[in-house]
Design a protein around this motif. Structure first.
Motif, PDB file in Angstrom:
ATOM      1  N   ASN A  44       0.865  -1.176   0.000  1.00 26.75           N
ATOM      2  CA  ASN A  44       0.000   0.000   0.000  1.00 26.75           C
ATOM      3  C   ASN A  44       0.905   1.230   0.000  1.00 26.75           C
ATOM      4  OD1 ASN A  44      -1.794   2.078   0.391  1.00 26.75           O
ATOM      5  ND2 ASN A  44      -2.715   1.248   2.272  1.00 26.75           N
ATOM      6  N   ALA A  49      -4.849   3.688   5.257  1.00 25.90           N
ATOM      7  CA  ALA A  49      -5.163   2.255   5.227  1.00 25.90           C
ATOM      8  C   ALA A  49      -6.168   1.953   4.122  1.00 25.90           C
ATOM      9  CB  ALA A  49      -5.714   1.820   6.576  1.00 25.90           C
ATOM     10  N   ASN A  51      -7.956  -1.752   1.766  1.00 18.36           N
ATOM     11  CA  ASN A  51      -8.003  -3.201   1.589  1.00 18.36           C
ATOM     12  C   ASN A  51      -8.261  -3.494   0.130  1.00 18.36           C
ATOM     13  OD1 ASN A  51     -11.074  -4.140   1.215  1.00 18.36           O
ATOM     14  ND2 ASN A  51     -11.034  -2.398   2.649  1.00 18.36           N
ATOM     15  N   SER A  80      -7.287  -5.252   5.925  1.00 20.39           N
ATOM     16  CA  SER A  80      -6.771  -3.888   6.009  1.00 20.39           C
ATOM     17  C   SER A  80      -5.247  -3.876   5.946  1.00 20.39           C
ATOM     18  CB  SER A  80      -7.244  -3.224   7.301  1.00 20.39           C
ATOM     19  OG  SER A  80      -6.764  -1.895   7.376  1.00 20.39           O
ATOM     20  N   ALA A  82      -2.174  -1.115   6.255  1.00 17.27           N
ATOM     21  CA  ALA A  82      -1.867   0.256   6.671  1.00 17.27           C
ATOM     22  C   ALA A  82      -1.159   1.012   5.564  1.00 17.27           C
ATOM     23  CB  ALA A  82      -1.000   0.223   7.926  1.00 17.27           C
ATOM     24  N   GLY A  85       2.261   0.170   4.375  1.00 16.76           N
ATOM     25  CA  GLY A  85       2.476  -1.209   4.786  1.00 16.76           C
ATOM     26  C   GLY A  85       2.323  -2.190   3.635  1.00 16.76           C
TER      27      GLY A  85
END
Length: 387
Positions: A44, A49, A51, A80, A82, A85
């Motif tokens: 990401n 955040a 999904n 999810s 972050a 992340g």
């Protein structure tokens, strides 16, 4: 479109940036019927955040994919992630049984698979292009083993099936058929059963070399007729075994030829003229009842389906035939699915493998007296094709 928020890559960072790529980022190989894994890292790259739903946008027909998280649980969404992340997932790709082998000399020597991560919230997405090289499998089979009887100076015709169980075509000229006799005074002639009727007739063509056999596509079969000739002076009770061998040759898609395969025809000399005909019919439900009329032509059946064989012995001579024994066996990759049934009932002593087992089926009619001229006996039994 690619927003730049998710970045679907293969470790450590192959495929970074907008996709799909023109050529595969990662290529793996697998056999037909197997599963291959691609490890994917979903980054990401946004500051919030998000999904992502996981799917494929390119997948060969009949292939399937299961995505799993780090714990091995099947998933369809990353959960999810972050901002900044990442999450690692495994894409398990199943290659269907029977898939054709990939030609390494082809312009694109792989099957393309493209995986997508798509956010149901922001619409951000990325696609990564991977590939699978399907291994070539070469496998030919020659069936069945036969038994029969003949009078001195006569001949008997046995029906065989040469089948390509691999995933690449065996071209004309790559398989040689040969015969060997246990008694060199006997002889065998081979023919292609052109009309697939299981009977040697004018439509059938002699086999004198590998060029006489047709192309065998994956899953295809060709009927082979073996006419075994007994010498005029053959002694009563003499037994000859004809070994028919199919020998593949050449290299196809970089794969060497598989080992030769053989079938045997065992013939006994009798005083008289006994004809033995073997027929078959599908029993898809494996209930011991043929789904259609018996015939000598080749038939197709799927794993876990059953085939019922019917052997009919007829005294076509003018004298009684004593001590008649009819032998057969469960073919390779099958087990007995229905017990022997005799016509007339209880007319012989039966030896058989038993349900779920493999081996010889033998019926000794000697104890019930000779087979008179014009009379027949029938032996039926079923086999289940292995899953």
């Amino acid at each position: 479109t690619n927003t730049g928020d998710p970045d679907l890559v293969a470790p450590p960072a192959d495929g970074a940036g907008a996709g799909p790529e023109a050529t595969p980022v990662a290529i793996t190989s697998g056999n037909p019927g197997s599963t291959v894994d691609f490890v994917l890292v979903l980054n990401n790259t946004s500051g919030a955040a998000d999904n992502y739903n996981l799917s494929t946008v390119v997948l060969p027909a009949g292939w399937t994919v299961v995505f799993r998280n780090g714990g091995g649980t099947p998933i369809t969404n990353s959960g999810s992630v972050a901002g900044g992340g990442s999450v690692t997932v495994t894409a398990e790709v199943t290659i269907p049984a029977g898939s054709p082998g990939t030609d390494p000399a082809a312009a694109a020597p792989y099957e393309s698979v493209q995986f997508q991560a798509l956010s149901p919230i922001s619409g951000a997405s990325d696609i990564i292009h991977d590939g699978v090289f399907v291994n070539t499998q070469r496998d030919v089979d020659l069936t069945p083993n036969n038994t029969g009887q003949v009078f001195a100076g006569g001949s008997v015709v046995y029906v065989h099936s040469l089948t390509n169980n691999g995933n690449v075509t065996e071209p004309t000229g790559t398989i040689t058929l040969s015969t060997a006799e246990s008694d060199v005074t006997w002889g065998t002639q081979l023919f292609v059963d052109v009309n697939s009727n299981g009977t040697l007739d004018g439509a059938d063509t002699p086999i004198t070399g590998p060029g006489d056999l047709p192309n065998l596509a994956p899953g295809a079969s060709v009927g082979i007729l073996a006419r075994v000739n007994a010498p005029p002076g053959a002694a009563l009770g003499a037994i000859n075994t004809t070994t028919l061998t199919a020998t593949p040759s050449t290299v196809i898609n970089g794969v060497a030829a598989p080992a030769p395969v053989s079938a045997t025809d065992t013939t006994t000399v009798i005083a008289g003229n006994l004809t033995l005909q073997k027929e078959q019919a599908i029993d898809a439900a494996c209930d011991g009842t043929a789904d259609a009329a018996f015939g000598v032509a080749n038939i197709s059946a799927s794993p876990n389906e059953c085939v019922i064989y019917r052997l009919t012995g007829t005294n076509a001579g003018t004298v009684d035939i004593a001590n008649l024994v009819i032998n057969d066996s469960t073919p390779a990759n099958t087990t007995q699915s229905s017990l022997v049934v005799l016509t007339p009932a209880a007319s012989g002593n039966v030896t058989e493998p038993g349900l779920g087992a493999t081996g010889t089926v033998s019926v000794d009619f000697g104890a019930v007296g000779p087979l008179t001229p014009g009379a027949s006996v029938v032996v039926e039994f079923g086999v289940r094709i292995d899953p």
